[in-house]
Design a protein around this motif. Structure first.
Motif, PDB file in Angstrom:
ATOM      1  N   ARG A  89       0.838  -1.213   0.000  1.00 39.64           N
ATOM      2  CA  ARG A  89       0.000   0.000   0.000  1.00 39.64           C
ATOM      3  C   ARG A  89       0.866   1.254   0.000  1.00 39.64           C
ATOM      4  N   ALA A  90       1.924   1.238   0.836  1.00 40.46           N
ATOM      5  CA  ALA A  90       2.743   2.448   1.007  1.00 40.46           C
ATOM      6  C   ALA A  90       3.580   2.752  -0.240  1.00 40.46           C
ATOM      7  N   THR A  91       4.095   1.704  -0.902  1.00 44.26           N
ATOM      8  CA  THR A  91       5.028   1.952  -2.012  1.00 44.26           C
ATOM      9  C   THR A  91       4.353   1.802  -3.380  1.00 44.26           C
ATOM     10  N   GLY A  92       3.231   1.125  -3.425  1.00 44.34           N
ATOM     11  CA  GLY A  92       2.582   0.853  -4.711  1.00 44.34           C
ATOM     12  C   GLY A  92       3.311  -0.241  -5.491  1.00 44.34           C
ATOM     13  N   ALA A  93       4.413  -0.738  -4.939  1.00 40.95           N
ATOM     14  CA  ALA A  93       5.181  -1.789  -5.636  1.00 40.95           C
ATOM     15  C   ALA A  93       4.640  -3.159  -5.219  1.00 40.95           C
ATOM     16  N   PRO A  94       4.403  -4.065  -6.193  1.00 43.40           N
ATOM     17  CA  PRO A  94       3.912  -5.389  -5.810  1.00 43.40           C
ATOM     18  C   PRO A  94       4.975  -6.166  -5.027  1.00 43.40           C
ATOM     19  N   VAL A  95       4.528  -6.857  -3.999  1.00 44.26           N
ATOM     20  CA  VAL A  95       5.461  -7.641  -3.181  1.00 44.26           C
ATOM     21  C   VAL A  95       5.518  -9.067  -3.721  1.00 44.26           C
ATOM     22  N   THR A  96       6.716  -9.596  -3.838  1.00 41.53           N
ATOM     23  CA  THR A  96       6.900 -11.005  -4.203  1.00 41.53           C
ATOM     24  C   THR A  96       6.729 -11.819  -2.922  1.00 41.53           C
ATOM     25  N   LYS A  97       5.668 -12.618  -2.913  1.00 45.47           N
ATOM     26  CA  LYS A  97       5.250 -13.219  -1.638  1.00 45.47           C
ATOM     27  C   LYS A  97       5.797 -14.634  -1.468  1.00 45.47           C
ATOM     28  N   LEU A  98       6.930 -14.710  -0.821  1.00 47.92           N
ATOM     29  CA  LEU A  98       7.498 -16.030  -0.524  1.00 47.92           C
ATOM     30  C   LEU A  98       7.173 -16.446   0.909  1.00 47.92           C
ATOM     31  N   HIS A  99       6.345 -15.647   1.574  1.00 47.13           N
ATOM     32  CA  HIS A  99       6.000 -15.987   2.957  1.00 47.13           C
ATOM     33  C   HIS A  99       4.752 -16.853   3.034  1.00 47.13           C
ATOM     34  N   VAL A 100       3.971 -16.905   1.955  1.00 49.87           N
ATOM     35  CA  VAL A 100       2.647 -17.529   2.020  1.00 49.87           C
ATOM     36  C   VAL A 100       2.677 -18.991   1.598  1.00 49.87           C
ATOM     37  N   GLY A 101       2.081 -19.839   2.405  1.00 46.91           N
ATOM     38  CA  GLY A 101       1.963 -21.247   2.046  1.00 46.91           C
ATOM     39  C   GLY A 101       0.662 -21.506   1.309  1.00 46.91           C
ATOM     40  N   GLU A 102       0.399 -20.703   0.296  1.00 45.18           N
ATOM     41  CA  GLU A 102      -0.828 -20.876  -0.506  1.00 45.18           C
ATOM     42  C   GLU A 102      -0.365 -21.346  -1.876  1.00 45.18           C
ATOM     43  N   PRO A 103      -0.857 -22.501  -2.362  1.00 47.86           N
ATOM     44  CA  PRO A 103      -0.324 -23.038  -3.607  1.00 47.86           C
ATOM     45  C   PRO A 103      -0.784 -22.237  -4.813  1.00 47.86           C
ATOM     46  N   TYR A 104       0.011 -22.302  -5.882  1.00 48.17           N
ATOM     47  CA  TYR A 104      -0.384 -21.597  -7.096  1.00 48.17           C
ATOM     48  C   TYR A 104      -1.339 -22.440  -7.933  1.00 48.17           C
ATOM     49  N   PHE A 105      -1.370 -23.755  -7.672  1.00 53.58           N
ATOM     50  CA  PHE A 105      -2.362 -24.588  -8.360  1.00 53.58           C
ATOM     51  C   PHE A 105      -3.683 -24.492  -7.605  1.00 53.58           C
ATOM     52  N   THR A 106      -4.753 -24.793  -8.301  1.00 49.45           N
ATOM     53  CA  THR A 106      -6.078 -24.567  -7.720  1.00 49.45           C
ATOM     54  C   THR A 106      -6.818 -25.894  -7.541  1.00 49.45           C
ATOM     55  N   PRO A 107      -7.901 -25.900  -6.739  1.00 45.90           N
ATOM     56  CA  PRO A 107      -8.626 -27.157  -6.548  1.00 45.90           C
ATOM     57  C   PRO A 107      -9.219 -27.642  -7.868  1.00 45.90           C
ATOM     58  N   PRO A 108      -9.295 -28.956  -8.058  1.00 48.30           N
ATOM     59  CA  PRO A 108      -9.847 -29.475  -9.314  1.00 48.30           C
ATOM     60  C   PRO A 108     -11.306 -29.027  -9.473  1.00 48.30           C
ATOM     61  N   PRO A 109     -11.722 -28.684 -10.691  1.00 50.40           N
ATOM     62  CA  PRO A 109     -13.099 -28.218 -10.893  1.00 50.40           C
ATOM     63  C   PRO A 109     -14.142 -29.266 -10.502  1.00 50.40           C
ATOM     64  N   GLU A 110     -13.805 -30.558 -10.643  1.00 50.07           N
ATOM     65  CA  GLU A 110     -14.764 -31.608 -10.262  1.00 50.07           C
ATOM     66  C   GLU A 110     -15.193 -31.457  -8.802  1.00 50.07           C
ATOM     67  N   VAL A 111     -14.263 -30.991  -7.982  1.00 54.46           N
ATOM     68  CA  VAL A 111     -14.541 -30.863  -6.549  1.00 54.46           C
ATOM     69  C   VAL A 111     -15.584 -29.757  -6.325  1.00 54.46           C
ATOM     70  N   GLY A 112     -15.397 -28.656  -7.021  1.00 53.70           N
ATOM     71  CA  GLY A 112     -16.358 -27.552  -6.914  1.00 53.70           C
ATOM     72  C   GLY A 112     -17.728 -27.982  -7.421  1.00 53.70           C
ATOM     73  N   ARG A 113     -17.717 -28.762  -8.506  1.00 49.26           N
ATOM     74  CA  ARG A 113     -19.006 -29.216  -9.066  1.00 49.26           C
ATOM     75  C   ARG A 113     -19.705 -30.153  -8.074  1.00 49.26           C
ATOM     76  N   ALA A 114     -18.937 -30.994  -7.407  1.00 46.04           N
ATOM     77  CA  ALA A 114     -19.544 -31.924  -6.434  1.00 46.04           C
ATOM     78  C   ALA A 114     -20.161 -31.137  -5.277  1.00 46.04           C
ATOM     79  N   LEU A 115     -19.488 -30.077  -4.879  1.00 46.82           N
ATOM     80  CA  LEU A 115     -20.018 -29.245  -3.794  1.00 46.82           C
ATOM     81  C   LEU A 115     -21.329 -28.586  -4.236  1.00 46.82           C
ATOM     82  N   ALA A 116     -21.303 -27.996  -5.437  1.00 46.54           N
ATOM     83  CA  ALA A 116     -22.499 -27.315  -5.938  1.00 46.54           C
ATOM     84  C   ALA A 116     -23.644 -28.311  -6.104  1.00 46.54           C
ATOM     85  N   HIS A 117     -23.308 -29.489  -6.584  1.00 43.79           N
ATOM     86  CA  HIS A 117     -24.323 -30.514  -6.820  1.00 43.79           C
ATOM     87  C   HIS A 117     -24.990 -30.922  -5.497  1.00 43.79           C
ATOM     88  N   ALA A 118     -24.181 -31.044  -4.450  1.00 44.88           N
ATOM     89  CA  ALA A 118     -24.736 -31.397  -3.125  1.00 44.88           C
ATOM     90  C   ALA A 118     -25.725 -30.321  -2.676  1.00 44.88           C
TER      91      ALA A 118
END
Ligand code: PLP
Length: 420
Positions: A37-66
């Protein structure tokens, strides 16, 4: 170095929870956001344990279907019977663990499963052995459950030696926490070590909590579920409780879906009470998503491959620069030693963010050694001195983000005269 101590007058009137230090990760998140926020420069986030791959779409469809089918009422406190059947089959086939749905619980993430398990097995004032470099949530959960943490040393590759674990124990020890592959170190426990630790725990009358969140991310050796080593022991005599999650293997972090298998029926009974009091039940549609997720082994393999490729592409340069003893054998993280720069971990993390817009977590946040008063409240919590120069980076992020972050980190270390 962070030192936190609590005013003794205040302490007399405070709850256990209010004395527990918050995880260092939250501070790093805030710092990275403030910096952006202060610098306007994007931060390269190596602190986060959040994967760059995403949940399979089948999983979302199963949730919606339920949801569409109206499967939105409460389930049993332990979870959907068909999901627990499927999980028992997965544990038998993949992990070699002999369990029964009656000892299996579906939980909102393995985080809640771990916390509930600690409450279910904690004797007031008993001691739990944790690795000296640990996931800070394990520590918080232990203290919240009324346990007293004691730390076992790790060798230079962050693996425990059964003799030193024994030396760290006291007559008050009742629980041993194992986390393989480990957060933050990536260390993987081999079968011989796990067998020795199991024998030790059995001989001493301890129970084991095995956190296997990163079970599908072993890059050297193989994942061994320690519960599989007692499959021939009669159930009432078993001592290993195993905790698993969908968060890492299938990138389902926000679904909040984990599960655990208790060693014996007595623990299952106690855990049922804890979950009745805490949960009533798990989200029902999410459990249907879990049933679908269990069919997607090929996605798990792809995700494994993506983190492995990241590790093999980005981390050898860090090792060759003398900041990493060896590539992590598993998990999503690497612990770097920035001592050659002469900076403490906090200085390194703050300057790296300020100068290169790269966020990392100081390792001191994974090495707090709290002191407790007689009632289990934290009176002070200081990082172990040997953690002063350690930082953690995540290797589950986008490959180009990891490459860029590592390059900037190495440039920074060179500029400070500290990388080979
Ligand atoms: C070692 C370890 N165990 C358990 C968890 C909990 O994950 P979840 O609650 O998403 O299953 C994490 C998350 O970062 C972790 O690192």
């Amino acid at each position: 170095m962070t030192t936190r101590s609590v005013n003794p007058d205040l302490l007399a009137r405070t709850s256990i929870a209010s004395t527990i230090p918050s995880s260092e990760l939250h501070r790093v998140f805030r710092d990275a956001d403030d910096h952006e926020r202060a610098t306007g420069a994007p931060v390269t986030k190596l602190h986060v344990g959040e994967p760059y791959f995403t949940p399979p779409p089948e999983v979302g469809r199963a949730l919606a279907h339920a949801v569409e089918r109206g499967l939105t009422g409460y389930t049993a406190v332990e979870g959907l019977p068909e999901l627990r059947e499927a999980l028992a089959a997965k544990l038998a086939a993949e992990n070699g663990v002999d369990t029964d749905p009656s000892r299996l619980f579906v939980t909102p993430g393995s985080c809640q499963g771990l916390a509930a398990l600690m409450q279910a097995v904690a004797e007031p004032g008993a001691e739990i052995l944790l690795p000296e470099l640990h996931w800070p949530i394990h520590l918080q959960q232990a203290i919240l459950a009324g346990l007293r943490p004691v730390f076992y040393p790790l060798d230079r590759n962050y693996r425990p030696d059964p003799d030193t674990v024994l030396a760290a124990a006291t007559p008050g020890t009742r629980l041993l926490l194992l986390n393989s592959p480990a957060n933050p170190t990536g260390a993987v426990l081999d079968i011989a070590t796990q067998r020795a630790l199991l024998d030790l725990a059995r001989g001493r009358g301890w129970q084991i909590i095995s956190d296997e969140a990163y079970e599908h991310f072993v890059f050297e050796g193989e994942h061994v579920s320690i519960a599989s080593l007692e499959r021939d022991v009669p159930v009432p005599e078993r001592i290993v409780h195993s905790v698993h999650t969908f968060s890492k293997s299938l990138a389902m972090t926000g679904y909040r879906l984990g599960y655990l298998s208790t060693a014996d029926e007595r623990t299952a009974k106690a855990l049922r009470i804890v979950q009745e009091a805490n949960l009533i039940a798990m989200s029902t549609p999410v459990q249907y998503a879990g049933l679908e997720a269990l069919r997607l082994n090929h996605v798990v393999r792809d995700n494994h491959h993506m983190v492995l490729t990241n590790r093999n592409t980005a981390l050898p340069a860090v090792r060759d620069a003398g900041l990493l003893p060896e590539l992590p054998a598993g998990g999503w993280y690497a612990v770097l030693d920035v001592a050659p720069t002469g900076l403490t971990a906090e200085e390194f993390a703050a300057d790296l963010l300020a100068v290169k817009n790269v966020a990392v977590v100081p390792g001191t946040g994974f090495a707090l050694t709290p002191r407790l008063d007689a009632r289990g409240r934290v009176t002070s919590a200081e990082p172990a001195p040997w953690s002063r120069h350690l930082i953690r980076i995540a290797m589950c992020v986008e490959p180009h983000v990891l490459r860029h972050g590592v390059k900037e980190l190495l440039d920074f270390a060179h500029e400070r005269g500290g990388a080979a």
